[in-house]
Design an enzyme around this catalytic site. Sequence first.
Site, PDB file in Angstrom:
ATOM      1  N   GLU A 169       0.832  -1.202   0.000  1.00 26.99           N
ATOM      2  CA  GLU A 169       0.000   0.000   0.000  1.00 26.99           C
ATOM      3  C   GLU A 169       0.870   1.257   0.000  1.00 26.99           C
ATOM      4  OE1 GLU A 169      -2.072  -3.346   0.583  1.00 26.99           O
ATOM      5  OE2 GLU A 169      -0.636  -2.688   2.105  1.00 26.99           O
ATOM      6  N   PHE A 170       2.003   1.197   0.679  1.00 30.42           N
ATOM      7  CA  PHE A 170       2.923   2.338   0.634  1.00 30.42           C
ATOM      8  C   PHE A 170       3.363   2.616  -0.802  1.00 30.42           C
ATOM      9  CE2 PHE A 170       7.378   3.503   0.081  1.00 30.42           C
ATOM     10  CZ  PHE A 170       7.351   4.809   0.562  1.00 30.42           C
TER      11      PHE A 170
END
Length: 456
Positions: free
Chosen positions: A90-91
Amino acid sequence: MFAFIYTLGIYLAQGGARLVALFHPKTRLWVKGQAQTWSLIEESENGERKTENGKRKTPTENQKTATTNHKPRITNHQYTFWFHAASLGEFEQGRPVIEACRRQYPAARIVLTFFSPSGYENKKDYDQADVVCYLPADTPAHVARFLDAVQPDMALFIKYEFWPNYLFALKKRGIPALMFSAIFRPDQLFFKAYGGFYRNVLCCLDHILVQNRESEKLLKSIDYNQVTLAGDTRLDRVVQIAKQAKTFPLIEQFKGNTPLLIVGSAWPDDLEVIFAFLHHFKHPLRVIVAPHEINAEQIKHWRQAVSVESFVYSEWLEERKTENGRFSLPDFGTSSLLFLDTVGMLSSVYRYADFVFVGGGYRDGLHNTMEPAVFGMPIFFGQPYYRKFQEALDLLQLGGAQTVANADEFSKAFTEVYENELLRKKKADICREYVQKNAGATEKVMEVIKRTFIMR
């Protein structure tokens, strides 16, 4: 009632995590990281920001101005963005937006939180954020302490992670909260008759930017209308990575003029299929395997199990480099396999592939298909754990990717593409064009960020 039960569950989970941490290394990292969060936030309160070499940069007097009343100051950029990512994937999805905020609002303070150790431990020194830490557990006391300390002017959640107490508190304090690169499915609680509590949580978000039309329709079906179809910011990230892709002379020498298959983020289930396939495939082929989790003993076991000549990347780096920078490599047979046991290379190494098998589809959830797709090659992956990934569904429908249930199916599908150069090129072009056509979500997110500030 639901809020009370939820919060009680969080307290119980915290206690359970401390117990599990005695025996489980990853949980132990999480517990330790949670304890360090407050000191990390306090150290960053003077507005200092890390530079690329990890040192702290002294702020200007304007940058030191505190943000205390949650009113955005768009003229001089003196405010705080809080980004939250569940984990490393997700980063990477949110990274284009984080860095666009850094460029567009250079004096802003950026706080980045993670839930998972796999995200925090890999990115705790990320130089584009002023502070990187674990997200404190979602209890009312922790939420109040975190928001009081960080004083965010805007909260941005990447793809998912709906923490009720955080979202309720943001809404109560009048702090705008956005979610981007989100994707929704009909089986989620938001869309169930008994999902009222979670619909209330969802409605705390001021705006949601979704990846696909189906997600937009689902949200509107429950009268959530602050939604924008923006696409996936991860596509912007892979385009960026492709432009900056590194070269690896050893990989170039290993490939030579022989077709190369890369097996990326491979789990044991994936390698069972690949090894069985290699046992019967008789055409010239080089194979690179990048395990999802690098373990020297596991790689040793796999080398004993595979039927072709195998090598390990890190061993070559140490043993075979010559004075002119080239590598002294052995004469390869019809097929040879190289284990990539060095972190951070895979996204660039994909540039050398003629075919890619992306891991995770058999059990743990499909990994990133966009990193290879941007370079253009036929893509394969297992089933059934790919259906929640929009890009995988799109590539399957367009014909650039193919899913396989077992080694026999993979052998048949791979051989067809291997022997048909026109088909191989067609699939490669589909994958490459898909990424280029659908990039641009970051710009849409930035437009909503700016519009949200102006409207307030």
